[in-house]
Every structure is written in C-alpha cells, then in structure tokens.
Design an enzyme around this catalytic site. Structure first.
Site, PDB file in Angstrom:
ATOM      1  N   THR A  27      -3.213  -5.530  -7.796  1.00 18.41           N
ATOM      2  CA  THR A  27      -4.652  -5.821  -7.829  1.00 18.41           C
ATOM      3  C   THR A  27      -5.460  -4.685  -7.220  1.00 18.41           C
ATOM      4  O   THR A  27      -6.632  -4.524  -7.551  1.00 18.41           O
ATOM      5  CB  THR A  27      -4.986  -7.133  -7.098  1.00 18.41           C
ATOM      6  N   HIS A  33       5.440 -14.194  -9.075  1.00 15.97           N
ATOM      7  CA  HIS A  33       4.815 -12.921  -8.715  1.00 15.97           C
ATOM      8  C   HIS A  33       5.797 -11.762  -8.623  1.00 15.97           C
ATOM      9  O   HIS A  33       5.393 -10.670  -8.202  1.00 15.97           O
ATOM     10  CB  HIS A  33       4.097 -13.043  -7.367  1.00 15.97           C
ATOM     11  N   LYS A  78       7.517   0.886  -4.962  1.00 16.58           N
ATOM     12  CA  LYS A  78       6.119   1.322  -5.064  1.00 16.58           C
ATOM     13  C   LYS A  78       6.001   2.845  -4.961  1.00 16.58           C
ATOM     14  O   LYS A  78       4.966   3.417  -5.267  1.00 16.58           O
ATOM     15  CB  LYS A  78       5.269   0.636  -3.994  1.00 16.58           C
ATOM     16  N   LYS A 112      -9.249  -2.843  -8.288  1.00 14.08           N
ATOM     17  CA  LYS A 112     -10.357  -2.547  -7.365  1.00 14.08           C
ATOM     18  C   LYS A 112     -10.751  -1.077  -7.454  1.00 14.08           C
ATOM     19  O   LYS A 112     -11.946  -0.740  -7.450  1.00 14.08           O
ATOM     20  CB  LYS A 112      -9.949  -2.917  -5.934  1.00 14.08           C
ATOM     21  N   LYS A 142      -0.905   0.455  -0.248  1.00 14.66           N
ATOM     22  CA  LYS A 142      -0.185  -0.782  -0.600  1.00 14.66           C
ATOM     23  C   LYS A 142       1.008  -0.926   0.335  1.00 14.66           C
ATOM     24  O   LYS A 142       1.346   0.010   1.075  1.00 14.66           O
ATOM     25  CB  LYS A 142       0.263  -0.790  -2.058  1.00 14.66           C
ATOM     26  N   ARG A 143       1.623  -2.097   0.312  1.00 12.95           N
ATOM     27  CA  ARG A 143       2.817  -2.341   1.112  1.00 12.95           C
ATOM     28  C   ARG A 143       3.843  -1.239   0.849  1.00 12.95           C
ATOM     29  O   ARG A 143       4.021  -0.803  -0.295  1.00 12.95           O
ATOM     30  CB  ARG A 143       3.372  -3.716   0.729  1.00 12.95           C
TER      31      ARG A 143
END
Length: 836
Positions: A679, A380, A577, A683, A571-572
């Site tokens: 993911t 991952h 990110k 969504k 998100k985290r």
C-alpha cells in the site's frame, strides 16, 4: 489553516461554519475557546487542575484533543442510535492490528473543523507543530496489514457503512527502534504512558473469556495448569472513527485483558505474594505488547492466547448486539458480516460454532451454514511461514471444545474430499485442517477458507497465485468463494492531510470532489500537457520536500538537502522486500563515482526506513549494512554531497506522512511473486513520486492504470522467478557482471566495516553461498538499467513533472473507498445507514 490545507467549497469559513457545525454535531452553544467556560479552557483547567499560564505542551495537546472529542461526541452517540433504530446489516472487522497513527489532525480534517481549530491556535498562540508532536503514534500495529485496516475504517465511516473495528488495546507497540553503532536496538514503545484523550473505557460492557487451564508461577515464569478452568475479563475501550464530513462516526473497539476481581488471599497471607497474583500477572501480560517475540515457545503461546482473546471478546460483543434487535438466529447472516483480516482471527470459526451449538442450541448443519455465511476471510500473504499453524497440544490444554469442533469440521471436509476426488489421497492430506507429524498442528488458513463463504486476495497477481499455487486444492473445491479485492488507501489522510500543497494544487484545478471520489483525479490527465499546471505541480513538490527537511531537522537533528532527488524505500525489513538489492545498487553507484569522480550526476538522497523483527538477525544485519554504507559515503570526500544515504529510525505513520509527499522516487522492488499487494506504493503514486519496481503486487495494476511507459519496471516476472528457481546460480552473475562483482568484492573486503572485519560475512552466505533465494543478483543489472533511465528523465524537469502528473491522474483506482465498495457489494451485501 491548522492542517495547512484548504478544501475548496466543502471547507466552511469560521464565521458561518461554526453554527452549521454546531447543529450537525449537536454540541450546543459552547465555544471551542476564548472564554473561561469554553471547551479548551475548561479542559486545560479542570482536567489537570493547573493555571492556564503554567500549562505545558502535553497538557495543551490533551485539552485540545478532548475539546475536539467533545464536539464529535453527540454525533458519535447519534450514529450508534441510528444503527440500533434501523437495525441494518452491520460489518465487524476483526484485526490484530490497526495502525491508525495520530488522531488529532486527522479528526479535525474529517470533521471540517479547520477554521475553528485555526482560530483557536491563533488566539492561544499555540505552536501547532509542537502540539502535534505531543501525540504518540498509537502502538496498535506494525506494517501494511494494520495500516490497511485503519484505511478501511476511514472509508467505511466516510461511506456511512454501519461498521465496527475490533482489535486489542496493546499497552506497548511492537517496539521503539533506535540505532546504535548501526545496529537496530529495540526500546519499549510505551504509547499509553500518558492518558489517551481519544479512548473511552466501557467497563460495564466487559466480556468473560473462559480458558480450560489456570496459571501458576513456575521457575520464575508462568506455566499452565491443565484441567483447572479459569477465565479472563475483556474490558472494551472505544475510539471514534470519523468519516469525512463528520456525518458518520463509527467505533474502533479495543479489548484490554484483566483478571477477575479477586486473588488467592490464603496464598498471599502465607507470604507467597507473587503466586497469589499469578492469574493477574497472566491476564495483564496478555495485551501488554503487540507481537511478542515468537522465536520462543512462550512468545508463540502468548500470541495464540491473544488471538483467541480477541475473537472471544469480539464475537461475544457482536452477538450481544445482534440479539438486542434479532431473536431469530437464522437471520444472523442477514444482519452480521464478520471480516477476518488475515489468519490471526481464524479462531472465529470454531468460536462462532461453539456459540451456535452450545449456547444457541442449534443443530450442526444449521450452525455450520450460519457460520460460513457470516464469516469472510482476507488472505494477505503467500509466504508459507506466515500461514499460521498452531500446535494441537495447545488446543487440548486451553481450548478442548474448540478442538472437538475443528476435528468434526475436518472429518466432514475429508469425507467430502474422498467422495469428490476418489483415490486422491494426496489432496486429502493437503486440504486437511490438521497437519500430521510428530507434533500435530492446526492449519489456520485452511480453517479460515473452509469456514467462510469468501476468501479474497489483495491484488490481482496475489489472488491468482493464491488460487493456483498456495491453496490450489481448496480453490478447486470451492472456486465460487475466491475473489480479488485490490487494496487501497484513504486519500483523506494520505493526500489531503499529508500533502497540503499538492492537495491545494489539485483542488484549484479540478475542484474538491476527489476527496471522496478519487477517480476524479483522472481529470488531471490532460493537465499534464499544461505547462502552467506542471509548474504548479513542481512547486507543490518543492514545498513538500522543504517541509519534510525542516520537520526532520526539528524532530531528529538530521539534515537533508531538499534540492537533491529524494529516492525512498520504506517498509518492514525483510529479505523478499529486498532492501539489500537497493543497497547493492547504491554500492555500484558509489563505485562508479570513486572510479570517475568528475562524472556529472544529479545529487541524490537515498532514504531507508523500516523495522526488523527482533529475532530476525539477517534483517537486522541489513539495517546495519545500510547504516555503515551511509557512514562510509558521508566520510568519503570524493562522493560527499553527491549521494547520501539516510536511515530514518522508528518508521511509523507520522514519518510516512511527512516523507511520502516529499519523495521523488518510490522503490517497490520485492522479488516478483512474493509481495501480496503493498500500500505504500499507492501512497507514493498518489503523491507524485515515480515508481522504480518489479512486476509484483499492486504495482502491476498501478502501471496498468498510469501506463507502463510512466513506470520504471525491471526484473524477473513471478513466472520467471518460479521457472528459474531450479537452476538459478548467483555465482554466474558474480563471474559475468563486472559491476556486480566489484560491488560484492567491496563489501566482502570490509570496505564498509573497517573497524568490524567480517561483520557482513552473512551477506556473502546469503547472496552467493546459500544460493540467493530472493534473486537479488538476478535483478541487479536490470535494476541499474532502469535507474539510469530514471536519472536521465530527471534531467528534464518538465518531462519528469509530466510523468508524475500522469501517475497521480492514474491513482484513482487505489482509494480504499473503491476497495470497501467492492467488499460491501460482493462479500458483505451491506448498505449505507445514513445518520439523520
């Protein structure tokens, strides 16, 4: 409807549906509610021994949930009976995380019990929203890894695959996030403080887990005593996993650690009360918390033992199941498929070898062949720090037999490398399972690849980079083992349940077949040209935004305007990110409004949400900056009401279920080449948000499905990031891009930290002094240009709706049903096992 949806022909009316459901679920003639002997009333009275009139919201939630569990229990038993009778190949999914969220509404939806539940809510005059809020999100995961595992379980049950999830029953989630003075504060997430109505303890199926050391109290903490073996007890707790339609109900088995049923009475009687129960303290601490703080050696050690405990319990249990119907060990790969969700369960390789060598008494070659054919590994991440490496010294103390096995695997591997690649000593060093140095480590990713028959990435670009860069040498040795399985999400939770207005609009237009075959959403593509459908689509989005605004105010008191653009990044919190890049975009937009207060812009609300690891100071500083940015904008009359920043604390599945359907814009802006898949991007797409993002992870494939012209892509590609790394200089952007310089100068002048001068100096170091490793400044101008295209399109609501519909129509590939079908066909070789 209780879940605020209708599902077309598959939803039964309460009149004829209950009889059919009773027959399917085998729950007899008992009523759900309405009489003293009905399920709900009996649970309310006898579980809590209180009068119905004085029952509070929590008691009512528990009674409702237990009543639903009563209905599914017979089908749950029938599912396991079918697997025992038919003896199919079974799938065992090992994961340290299962971010399942809340279960009540999801189970009602998948069981098709909406009419029954709606009738009960109406008859009992229950406040459904408040009832749902009584259920905590299960604290069993943190981010995308755990949510993916939960989606996979849903899909496997819906597709009637004989599968079981194995995880740990953490008493506390990672933490409950609160915000104080802009800073993240971590509070205990005691999600099991009240009884969980969904879990069933199975103490009679406990497992003994042996360690080669004992524990004692030393200096106020626990220390290991080498050479004095001890053992832990794994107690399983089962949760139902309901497939859509209620035909198959699989099991998520979570293991809780306990000590043997004794303590040192002699030590206790002499007054050393704590020392007498040291083993109990050690055992009970093991599954206390998800992700102990790994910034310390003690936290890392606890994580190491957690991973082995999961593997030991799961393998003992699944081998026990295998041996009930199969006496020939050589059939193990024909009856068992074990999927390792990332490197965390990699100790399954030496543990399965230990079972086959020491307990089954097989020879090495046969044991190794069976191990490889049974195990499969999903990678991952491409981040080196996330590819786990455990100290050899810990194996020596806790698991010496496993270390012997790892050394022998490595000896044979290196012999093969030296034979195939003569003279290439560098290759042998790189593929070795042991990382040499002053302190030797076991490379868990290498062990997972070598010890399994399959290694898959989770998006096309991720799988390519994994093969060509991260584990290039191993991929060249075993090319047939590598494949891609792009992630997906369950449309049941993330569209049908989370977005009833849009689900209803879609079902009215194309029928309800999309619920179990998401590719049918492609039928929406021609409807993007239908003005009437575009209007219905826009109304569904307005309804979702209004619902979110009402929910947010109810649960937190925060007020947001649903008439503004909802622009989201959830998100985290991590540098790659790039929540900081998003914040820089907002600073530039804020500066533009300060310079030109009369500029016409569409009002916009920027939402951020996500948790930072407790020891990750820079990530916590980014949260602090976002909150200070929000406060500064709210306090500036020149921009107030035109742009607004909101940080939603304690992001979890429930927050996502409300926010994602309401979102207009999805930010997927990781540095290209760093995001494995994502993911949340899927969504958002499925729920009609438009994506502004980099060419990274699964976003690339999403743009291919919907058309790149229907995305707002920007920034460097993964190849450009790699090629530019050696000469990239963020100071060039600071010197040559006026808006970049103005934004940074505003931050560094303490404009957003007037009462805390210098608090954001680390941001200067990150973005300029230390070279801007994740290339925020390289992509900022391109980001702003894409943002301008986005707001220009939003001004034409009809064109915006058309593009959003095309995104929904193109999201069919990103169902976890499709992903699981690919795993089942090409990795597990598993077939459905329908329950009669």
């Amino acid at each position: 409807m209780v879940t605020k949806r209708k599902t077309g022909s598959s939803t039964l009316t309460s009149a004829d549906g209950l009889a059919k459901l009773r027959k399917q679920y085998g729950c007899g003639p008992v009523e759900f509610t309405g009489t003293d002997n009905a399920l709900y009333e009996r649970h309310l009275t006898f579980d809590n021994v209180i009068k119905l009139a004085v029952a509070g919201p929590r008691e009512r939630y528990e009674a409702f949930a237990r009543s639903v569990r009563d209905i599914l229990s017979q089908r749950w038993l029938l599912t396991e009976d079918a697997y025992q009778r038919e003896n199919p190949k079974r799938i065992y999914y090992l994961s340290m995380e299962f971010l399942i969220g809340r279960s009540l509404a999801n189970n009602i939806a998948n069981l098709l019990l909406d009419p029954v539940a709606s009738e009960a809510v109406k008859a009992k005059k229950l406040d459904w929203l408040h009832l749902l809020e009584e259920e905590p999100d299960a604290g069993l995961g943190n981010g995308g890894l755990g949510r993916l595992a939960a989606c996979f379980l849903d899909s496997m049950a819906t597709m009637q695959l004989p599968a079981m999830g194995y995880g740990l029953r953490y008493e506390y989630g990672i933490f409950r996030q609160t915000i104080k003075d802009g800073w993240q504060k971590e509070q205990p997430d005691n999600w099991l403080r009240r009884p969980d109505p969904w879990e069933v303890a199975r103490p009679h199926e406990k497992v003994k887990v042996k360690l080669n050391c004992s524990f004692a109290v030393c200096g106020g903490g626990l220390c290991a005593i080498a050479g004095k073996p001890s053992y832990l007890i794994g107690i399983p707790f089962d949760r139902p996993v309901v497939g859509y339609g209620g035909k198959t109900i699989n099991t998520l088995r979570l293991w809780s650690a306990a000590a043997p049923d004794f303590f040192d009475f002699q030590v206790f009687s002499h007054g050393d009360f704590v020392g007498a129960v040291a083993e109990t303290l050690q055992a009970e601490s093991l599954t206390r918390v998800l992700y102990p703080d790994d910034s310390t050696s003690m936290g890392q050690g606890l994580r190491f033992v957690q991973e082995y405990f999961l593997v030991a319990c799961a393998l003992a249990d699944l081998v026990r199941r295998f041996r009930r119907n199969n006496h020939d060990w050589s059939t193990l790969p024909e009856k068992v498929a074990i999927q390792l969700n990332d490197t965390h369960p990699t100790m399954a390789v030496p543990e399965l070898m230990r079972i086959l060598l020491d307990e089954a008494k097989l020879g090495w070659d046969q044991a190794w062949a069976l191990t490889q054919q049974t195990l499969a590994y999903t990678n991952h991440t491409l981040l080196p720090e996330a590819l786990e490496k455990w100290p050899v010294a810990w194996f020596e103390i806790l698991l010496p037999r496993h270390l012997e096995i790892i050394y022998e695997i490595n000896r044979r591997l290196l012999d093969s490398v030296r034979t195939r690649f003569r003279g290439d000593d560098g290759r042998a060093t790189r593929v070795s399972l042991i990382e040499e140095g002053p302190r030797k480590h076991v490379r868990m990713a290498n062990l997972a690849i070598v010890g399994s028959h399959s290694t898959n990435g989770v998006a096309a670009i991720h799988s390519k980079l994994l093969r060509t860069i991260t584990v290039k040498d191993l991929a060249e040795m075993f090319p047939e083992r590598f494949s891609n399985k792009t992630n997906g999400v369950t449309p049941r939770r993330w569209l049908l349940l989370a977005n009833p207005a849009l689900a209803r609009t879609i079902t009215d237009a194309i029928g309800d077949g999309w619920i179990t075959d998401l590719t049918q959403l492609s039928k929406l593509k021609p409807l993007a040209e239908d003005k009437s459908f575009r209007n219905q689509f826009r109304k569904a989005k307005r309804d979702a935004k209004a619902e979110f605004a009402n929910w947010l105010q109810t649960v937190s008191g925060q007020k947001v305007d649903p008439e503004t653009i909802f622009d989201c990044q959830v998100k985290r919190i991590h540098e790659y990110k790039r929540q900081l890049l998003n914040a820089l975009r907002i600073v530039v937009l804020y500066n533009r409004l300060r310079q030109n207060p009369k500029a016409e812009i569409a009002p916009r609300t920027f939402f951020f949400a996500g948790k930072a690891a407790p020891a990750y100071h820079l990530a916590k500083l980014i949260i602090k900056f976002i909150n200070n940015l929000a406060g500064t904008i709210d306090g500036d009359p020149a921009v107030r009401g035109r742009i607004k920043v909101v940080f939603l604390p304690d992001y979890r599945v429930t927050v996502a279920e409300h926010l994602i359907p309401a979102s207009d814009v999805s930010n997927q802006i990781s540095t290209a080449g760093y995001e494995a898949s994502g993911t949340s991007n899927m969504k958002f797409m499925m729920n009609g948000a438009l994506t502004i993002g980099t060419q990274d992870g699964a976003t690339i494939e999403m743009a291919e499905e919907a058309g790149a012209e229907n995305f707002f892509l920007f920034g460097l590609t993964a190849e450009q990031v790699a090629n530019n790394r050696a000469w990239y200089n963020p100071h060039w952007h600071y010197e040559n891009e006026p808006e970049t310089r103005a934004a940074l100068d505003l931050i560094f002048s303490d404009h957003f930290s007037r009462n805390e001068p210098g608090v954001f100096s680390l941001l200067r170091d990150t973005l300029l002094t230390n070279g801007d490793h994740y290339m925020h400044l390289a992509d900022l101008k391109s980001y702003l240009e894409a943002d301008q295209r986005l707001v220009e399109l939003y001004a034409n609501q009809d064109a915006w709706a058309r593009m959003a519909i095309l995104n929904v129509a193109g999201s069919g590939k990103f169902s976890s049903d499709r992903t699981i079908a690919e795993y089942a066909a090409s990795i597990w070789d598993a077939e459905p096992c329908p329950v009669s």
